[in-house]
Design a protein around this motif. Structure first.
Motif, PDB file in Angstrom:
ATOM      1  N   MET A  92     133.640  97.489 123.440  1.00 24.84           N
ATOM      2  CA  MET A  92     134.458  96.289 123.304  1.00 24.84           C
ATOM      3  C   MET A  92     135.131  95.929 124.638  1.00 24.84           C
ATOM      4  N   ILE A 132     137.200  87.888 120.497  1.00 26.67           N
ATOM      5  CA  ILE A 132     136.834  88.693 119.317  1.00 26.67           C
ATOM      6  C   ILE A 132     136.754  90.160 119.748  1.00 26.67           C
ATOM      7  N   ALA A 133     136.070  90.400 120.878  1.00 30.53           N
ATOM      8  CA  ALA A 133     135.986  91.779 121.394  1.00 30.53           C
ATOM      9  C   ALA A 133     137.376  92.297 121.746  1.00 30.53           C
ATOM     10  N   ILE A 192     140.378  91.453 120.451  1.00 28.34           N
ATOM     11  CA  ILE A 192     141.223  91.780 119.292  1.00 28.34           C
ATOM     12  C   ILE A 192     140.694  93.047 118.612  1.00 28.34           C
ATOM     13  N   CYS A 193     139.352  93.217 118.583  1.00 33.42           N
ATOM     14  CA  CYS A 193     138.769  94.422 117.966  1.00 33.42           C
ATOM     15  C   CYS A 193     139.099  95.662 118.791  1.00 33.42           C
ATOM     16  N   LEU A 196     142.891  96.469 118.410  1.00 38.58           N
ATOM     17  CA  LEU A 196     143.197  97.015 117.087  1.00 38.58           C
ATOM     18  C   LEU A 196     142.709  98.462 116.976  1.00 38.58           C
ATOM     19  N   ALA A 197     141.502  98.725 117.477  1.00 41.91           N
ATOM     20  CA  ALA A 197     140.968 100.094 117.422  1.00 41.91           C
ATOM     21  C   ALA A 197     141.815 101.040 118.282  1.00 41.91           C
ATOM     22  N   PHE A 212     148.952  97.569 106.623  1.00 38.75           N
ATOM     23  CA  PHE A 212     148.154  96.640 107.437  1.00 38.75           C
ATOM     24  C   PHE A 212     146.965  96.057 106.663  1.00 38.75           C
ATOM     25  N   ILE A 218     138.115  90.096 110.036  1.00 35.91           N
ATOM     26  CA  ILE A 218     137.514  91.049 110.976  1.00 35.91           C
ATOM     27  C   ILE A 218     138.493  92.202 111.242  1.00 35.91           C
ATOM     28  N   CYS A 219     139.796  91.893 111.289  1.00 41.45           N
ATOM     29  CA  CYS A 219     140.800  92.944 111.519  1.00 41.45           C
ATOM     30  C   CYS A 219     140.870  93.887 110.321  1.00 41.45           C
ATOM     31  N   LEU A 249     137.630  96.046 110.211  1.00 40.87           N
ATOM     32  CA  LEU A 249     137.605  97.063 111.270  1.00 40.87           C
ATOM     33  C   LEU A 249     138.567  98.206 110.942  1.00 40.87           C
ATOM     34  N   TYR A 300     137.492 102.022 110.401  1.00 42.75           N
ATOM     35  CA  TYR A 300     138.053 103.042 111.290  1.00 42.75           C
ATOM     36  C   TYR A 300     138.681 104.163 110.465  1.00 42.75           C
ATOM     37  N   PHE A 343     132.614  92.455 108.809  1.00 37.34           N
ATOM     38  CA  PHE A 343     132.888  92.501 110.252  1.00 37.34           C
ATOM     39  C   PHE A 343     131.906  91.592 110.998  1.00 37.34           C
ATOM     40  N   TRP A 351     132.523  88.046 112.901  1.00 34.85           N
ATOM     41  CA  TRP A 351     132.209  87.963 114.340  1.00 34.85           C
ATOM     42  C   TRP A 351     131.360  86.722 114.598  1.00 34.85           C
ATOM     43  N   LEU A 378     133.474  83.451 113.960  1.00 36.91           N
ATOM     44  CA  LEU A 378     134.470  83.214 115.005  1.00 36.91           C
ATOM     45  C   LEU A 378     133.792  82.796 116.302  1.00 36.91           C
TER      46      LEU A 378
END
Lengths: 248, 248
Positions: A149, A166-167, A169-170, A173-174, B145, B169-170, B173, B177, B220, B224, B227
């Motif tokens: 990402m 998009i990358a 925010i991903c 978040l990760a 969350f 997407i959040c 993910l 995770y 996801f 992606w 968006l």
């Protein structure tokens, strides 16, 4: 900090990590001092920042020329900051954390700069020398997903790609998810994995990790705002087009 | 499955969970049978699905009327599927997992349906009855969350909000995770937290959790794609506007 009993004269202690009864296979002392390790790491980060500066310069240069008939201005401060940050993230996630994931089983017995880095950091968290399952898995996700990402963000900024935020925010978040669990699991165990010297707790465990709390929070909300704006504009275009006046 | 030694005649065993020496405070037997627990859970999920159906019907009804001068068509199959899925997620994350987070310290000794649900599920993973730090923290993040993001997705679909796919997407993910670390940490420990009966491993641990692997992967990539499309359209509009012909 949790209370620890010092056993400086105890012959059975074979490593400086906490908890003192942690099993650390084949531990060897680092060949570099703490200062040498930190300076080496700082020089590597400096090299990455210089590379990021080159990427920014080349991107600004290419944006001056016509791209698809549209002239783009120079990168904003926020975009330049993102190139620096995510370039450093690529280096840390791929090289430093990737090395840990690949060699976690015998990290304590290896002799090179990256092993020295981990022997030093592990004073603030011995889970890095005991192949703790959560730590290895979280770092494996970080080394693969967060690296990918981060690369997409840097590439996306350079090429004005539609996936950049998009990358971003991903990735953010990760990073947040992994780091929050990482920090709080040690807290839940009364910091038993951390050496009682305040330097290791405050500088390595708290300060170093705080970068991957505050910056991801900023980049998360920044991308949310940017993406939300883009979707609003796009929806306006799509729903306003003549063929969608009746139904989409 | 890892090998387990059965000690059915051992008087010291006070609970049916694995590892058999796990400390589970104040364990009481559930007042409902496995079938009663599963049927109760299924009925609650059914009630959620009916609520989701009502949301979809009302949304489609409101989209028939003029909104901001634009007539929206009925929700697509994909959007309806998302309303069902994320409504179930709100229920599971907030009610079921939220209950676990709030009462994790004495869950094994409590007597009500939700405690029975967790006593039943914990046969596939005893970490839910031992306040395992990783499990409690991961579930706390999920309850806060993932619930919030799931609500935003359902609200976003109903109101055609610009944040719908960002929240989607959040959420996906975060679900991925958490679940990947959750499943693999048990694997790294040779499934020592899981009862050796294949029913608990395959139905509860593998099958139940697989929903939160496959659906988040689908949502996801779906988000992606959506968006990225929106940003492309928006960039085209912004960079093509007369005032941006020179510089943005």
């Amino acid at each position: 900090m949790t209370e620890h009993t010092e056993h400086t004269d105890d012959q059975s202690i074979k490593h400086p990590y906490y908890p003192q009864d942690a099993t650390i296979n084949g531990y060897v002392v680092s060949s570099r001092s703490s200062v040498e390790i930190l300076v080496s790491l700082a020089l590597m980060v400096l090299a990455v920042l210089i590379s990021a500066f080159v990427i920014i310069t080349r991107t600004n240069s290419s944006r001056k020329t016509q791209a698809r008939g549209i002239k783009l201005g120079p990168l904003s401060f926020a975009d330049k900051f993102a190139v620096y940050w995510f370039s450093v993230c690529v280096f840390i996630h791929l090289v430093i954390e990737g090395y840990f994931v690949y060699f976690n089983k015998d990290l304590a017995s290896r002799s090179n700069l990256l092993s020295d880095v981990w022997r030093e950091y592990a004073l603030s968290d011995s889970r890095y020398l005991t192949s703790d399952p959560f730590t290895v898995i979280m770092e494996a996700i970080t080394a693969v997903f967060d690296t990918a990402m981060s690369l997409l963000v840097v590439y996306g900024i350079s090429n004005n790609s539609s996936f950049r935020h998009i990358a971003q925010i991903c990735c953010s978040l990760a990073q947040l998810y992994g780091n929050v669990i990482y920090l709080t699991t040690n807290y839940f165990e009364n910091f038993k994995f951390t050496h009682p010297d305040p330097y290791y707790f405050w500088f390595y465990f708290v300060f170093m990790n705080s970068f991957w709390i505050f910056f991801p929070i900023y980049f998360f909300f920044s991308s949310w705002y940017q993406l939300s704006n883009s979707v609003s504009i796009s929806n306006h275009v799509v729903y306003s087009s003549p063929k969608n006046k009746k139904s989409i």
